[in-house]
Design a protein around this motif. Sequence first.
Motif, PDB file in Angstrom:
ATOM      1  N   MET A  48     -45.496  -2.393  -6.892  1.00  0.00           N
ATOM      2  CA  MET A  48     -44.522  -3.155  -6.109  1.00  0.00           C
ATOM      3  C   MET A  48     -43.104  -2.681  -6.399  1.00  0.00           C
ATOM      4  O   MET A  48     -42.282  -2.569  -5.491  1.00  0.00           O
ATOM      5  CB  MET A  48     -44.671  -4.640  -6.390  1.00  0.00           C
ATOM      6  N   GLY A  49     -42.825  -2.398  -7.645  1.00  0.00           N
ATOM      7  CA  GLY A  49     -41.503  -1.900  -8.012  1.00  0.00           C
ATOM      8  C   GLY A  49     -41.191  -0.577  -7.353  1.00  0.00           C
ATOM      9  O   GLY A  49     -40.070  -0.356  -6.873  1.00  0.00           O
ATOM     10  N   LYS A  50     -42.190   0.290  -7.299  1.00  0.00           N
ATOM     11  CA  LYS A  50     -42.012   1.587  -6.639  1.00  0.00           C
ATOM     12  C   LYS A  50     -41.704   1.409  -5.157  1.00  0.00           C
ATOM     13  O   LYS A  50     -40.766   2.006  -4.623  1.00  0.00           O
ATOM     14  CB  LYS A  50     -43.277   2.436  -6.823  1.00  0.00           C
ATOM     15  N   PHE A  70     -41.473   8.597 -12.063  1.00  0.00           N
ATOM     16  CA  PHE A  70     -42.121   7.340 -11.639  1.00  0.00           C
ATOM     17  C   PHE A  70     -42.364   7.352 -10.139  1.00  0.00           C
ATOM     18  O   PHE A  70     -43.438   7.007  -9.678  1.00  0.00           O
ATOM     19  CB  PHE A  70     -41.224   6.163 -12.033  1.00  0.00           C
ATOM     20  N   LEU A  71     -41.368   7.736  -9.351  1.00  0.00           N
ATOM     21  CA  LEU A  71     -41.537   7.754  -7.901  1.00  0.00           C
ATOM     22  C   LEU A  71     -42.484   8.861  -7.423  1.00  0.00           C
ATOM     23  O   LEU A  71     -43.118   8.708  -6.399  1.00  0.00           O
ATOM     24  CB  LEU A  71     -40.169   7.917  -7.212  1.00  0.00           C
ATOM     25  N   ALA A  72     -42.579   9.928  -8.172  1.00  0.00           N
ATOM     26  CA  ALA A  72     -43.449  11.043  -7.771  1.00  0.00           C
ATOM     27  C   ALA A  72     -44.933  10.746  -7.990  1.00  0.00           C
ATOM     28  O   ALA A  72     -45.774  11.334  -7.320  1.00  0.00           O
ATOM     29  CB  ALA A  72     -43.063  12.297  -8.549  1.00  0.00           C
ATOM     30  N   GLN A 124     -32.668   8.845 -15.363  1.00  0.00           N
ATOM     31  CA  GLN A 124     -32.856   9.549 -14.097  1.00  0.00           C
ATOM     32  C   GLN A 124     -34.155  10.344 -14.041  1.00  0.00           C
ATOM     33  O   GLN A 124     -34.883  10.270 -13.059  1.00  0.00           O
ATOM     34  CB  GLN A 124     -31.667  10.482 -13.830  1.00  0.00           C
ATOM     35  N   ASP A 125     -34.448  11.103 -15.066  1.00  0.00           N
ATOM     36  CA  ASP A 125     -35.671  11.923 -15.059  1.00  0.00           C
ATOM     37  C   ASP A 125     -36.925  11.051 -15.022  1.00  0.00           C
ATOM     38  O   ASP A 125     -37.861  11.335 -14.265  1.00  0.00           O
ATOM     39  CB  ASP A 125     -35.705  12.859 -16.266  1.00  0.00           C
ATOM     40  N   THR A 174     -33.284   1.443 -12.784  1.00  0.00           N
ATOM     41  CA  THR A 174     -32.961   0.039 -13.016  1.00  0.00           C
ATOM     42  C   THR A 174     -33.550  -0.869 -11.965  1.00  0.00           C
ATOM     43  O   THR A 174     -34.194  -1.862 -12.281  1.00  0.00           O
ATOM     44  CB  THR A 174     -31.440  -0.140 -13.048  1.00  0.00           C
ATOM     45  N   LEU A 175     -33.309  -0.570 -10.727  1.00  0.00           N
ATOM     46  CA  LEU A 175     -33.798  -1.456  -9.684  1.00  0.00           C
ATOM     47  C   LEU A 175     -35.313  -1.461  -9.626  1.00  0.00           C
ATOM     48  O   LEU A 175     -35.913  -2.481  -9.321  1.00  0.00           O
ATOM     49  CB  LEU A 175     -33.214  -1.075  -8.324  1.00  0.00           C
ATOM     50  N   VAL A 176     -35.924  -0.348  -9.938  1.00  0.00           N
ATOM     51  CA  VAL A 176     -37.387  -0.314  -9.985  1.00  0.00           C
ATOM     52  C   VAL A 176     -37.877  -1.404 -10.923  1.00  0.00           C
ATOM     53  O   VAL A 176     -38.744  -2.195 -10.583  1.00  0.00           O
ATOM     54  CB  VAL A 176     -37.906   1.054 -10.470  1.00  0.00           C
ATOM     55  N   PHE A 177     -37.300  -1.452 -12.106  1.00  0.00           N
ATOM     56  CA  PHE A 177     -37.758  -2.428 -13.073  1.00  0.00           C
ATOM     57  C   PHE A 177     -37.370  -3.839 -12.680  1.00  0.00           C
ATOM     58  O   PHE A 177     -38.132  -4.761 -12.886  1.00  0.00           O
ATOM     59  CB  PHE A 177     -37.265  -2.087 -14.465  1.00  0.00           C
ATOM     60  N   PHE A 178     -36.203  -4.006 -12.131  1.00  0.00           N
ATOM     61  CA  PHE A 178     -35.826  -5.329 -11.659  1.00  0.00           C
ATOM     62  C   PHE A 178     -36.852  -5.835 -10.662  1.00  0.00           C
ATOM     63  O   PHE A 178     -37.365  -6.936 -10.781  1.00  0.00           O
ATOM     64  CB  PHE A 178     -34.451  -5.308 -11.010  1.00  0.00           C
ATOM     65  N   LEU A 179     -37.168  -5.028  -9.701  1.00  0.00           N
ATOM     66  CA  LEU A 179     -38.051  -5.477  -8.635  1.00  0.00           C
ATOM     67  C   LEU A 179     -39.494  -5.653  -9.094  1.00  0.00           C
ATOM     68  O   LEU A 179     -40.175  -6.559  -8.655  1.00  0.00           O
ATOM     69  CB  LEU A 179     -37.946  -4.523  -7.453  1.00  0.00           C
ATOM     70  N   CYS A 180     -39.939  -4.800  -9.994  1.00  0.00           N
ATOM     71  CA  CYS A 180     -41.309  -5.009 -10.477  1.00  0.00           C
ATOM     72  C   CYS A 180     -41.371  -6.168 -11.452  1.00  0.00           C
ATOM     73  O   CYS A 180     -42.394  -6.842 -11.552  1.00  0.00           O
ATOM     74  CB  CYS A 180     -41.904  -3.732 -11.071  1.00  0.00           C
ATOM     75  N   LEU A 181     -40.277  -6.450 -12.115  1.00  0.00           N
ATOM     76  CA  LEU A 181     -40.275  -7.539 -13.073  1.00  0.00           C
ATOM     77  C   LEU A 181     -39.913  -8.882 -12.462  1.00  0.00           C
ATOM     78  O   LEU A 181     -39.962  -9.899 -13.146  1.00  0.00           O
ATOM     79  CB  LEU A 181     -39.315  -7.222 -14.213  1.00  0.00           C
TER      80      LEU A 181
END
Length: 120
Positions: free
Chosen positions: A81-83, A117-119, A111-112, A3-10
């Motif tokens: 940036m989201g990552k 995404f982070l990997a 979660q998966d 969730t936060l990944v998408f918030f921050l990239c968006l």
Amino acid sequence: MKTLVFFLCLVLAVLADEKYETINEDFDVAQVLENERLLNSYAKCLLNKGPCTPEVKKVKDKLPEALETHCAKCTDRQKAMGKQLAQEVQKRYPDLWKELVALYDPEGKYQDAFKEFLAN
């Protein structure tokens, strides 16, 4: 967690035809991470605990779609940036991260995809 990944990239994006349109190419990830007031303001909006700026409201409105599509409409820059933001928020603000995850991914169904995404 995703969730936060998408918030921050968006934070930079609004919905366009094929990709989310970048609002500000000069967005400074470090500035958000170093400015706790700014970060908390964004988080309060997303957590329904405070007012939203027009830009963050757009992000909030697009968040469900971004989660469902694994950020399919995000640009490469938005994803990068989201990552970066997600990794730092997880590390520096774990309580905030937990709140966002609890609200936007209560069943843990992203979660998966988030770990992948982070990997990458």
